[in-house]
Design an enzyme around this catalytic site. Structure first.
Site, PDB file in Angstrom:
ATOM      1  N   GLU A   1       0.659  -1.134  -0.093  1.00  0.00           N
ATOM      2  CA  GLU A   1      -0.003  -0.003  -0.109  1.00  0.00           C
ATOM      3  C   GLU A   1       0.824   1.256   0.120  1.00  0.00           C
ATOM      4  O   GLU A   1       2.006   1.199   0.580  1.00  0.00           O
ATOM      5  CB  GLU A   1      -0.861   0.064   1.189  1.00  0.00           C
TER       6      GLU A   1
ATOM      7  N   TYR B   1       7.507   2.652  -7.842  1.00  0.00           N
ATOM      8  CA  TYR B   1       6.821   1.158  -8.083  1.00  0.00           C
ATOM      9  C   TYR B   1       6.503   1.007  -9.328  1.00  0.00           C
ATOM     10  O   TYR B   1       6.788  -0.272  -9.975  1.00  0.00           O
ATOM     11  CB  TYR B   1       5.598   1.000  -6.808  1.00  0.00           C
TER      12      TYR B   1
END
Length: 183
Positions: A111, A123
């Protein structure tokens, strides 16, 4: 140009004070000593540190994931603010993913704050895709979290991707005068 060595290794209880100092510098005290001790003691937790012999604290970054069945759930990724934008976050993320692959995990998840565009960009460079949103996930300000997934860690072609990432990270670190030592 002189290159400074970086090393990624598993953290141990001897690193607790350095972990707390780094946590304070990055998050203002997100996890407690007991929290880090639990991570160090858990057989389902991999807590990695990024070290340099030239830094005062030596611990420049950390990353952690939990092994849940065949999934690596990344719980923390942090680099000391003094060393941001030098490729160290990428080196840590790569090492977490590589460790997950070595432990036969099938996928990785995490998360991230919806407003943390720098982290989201990192990411995404590593193939993470948005899988959903957790509304009001962060208690400090009720901010949403994006749920990101990286599948197929055990596919044969993923090893090629890992090798490409390693080259990319080495090149990026070299530009900031760092050299990642291989394990």
């Amino acid at each position: 140009m002189i290159s400074l060595d970086l090393e990624i290794q598993l953290l141990t209880p001897e690193h607790l004070n350095a972990l707390l100092e780094l946590d304070q510098a990055c998050f203002g005290g997100l996890w407690t000593m007991e929290g880090y001790q639990r991570e160090l003691d858990s057989p389902n937790s991999d807590l990695l540190g990024l070290f340099s012999p030239v830094s005062n604290s030596r611990l420049l970054g950390m990353g952690c994931f939990w092994s849940i069945l065949d999934e690596a759930h990344i719980t923390i990724l942090a680099v000391h603010p003094q060393y941001h934008r030098q490729g160290m976050g990428a080196a840590l993320l790569y090492s977490l993913i590589k460790t997950a692959c070595d432990r036969k995990m099938e996928r990785a998840t995490l998360e991230v704050r919806a407003s943390n565009l720098g982290a989201i960009s990192l990411y995404q460079k590593f193939g993470f895709q948005t899988a959903g949103r957790r509304r009001r996930y962060y208690q400090d300000n009720d901010e949403d979290a994006l749920i990101l997934w990286l599948p197929n860690l055990q596919y044969p072609k993923f090893q090629v991707t890992l090798n490409q990432w390693h080259s990319m990270i080495s090149d990026r670190l070299d530009k900031s005068s760092w050299h990642l030592l291989s394990k």
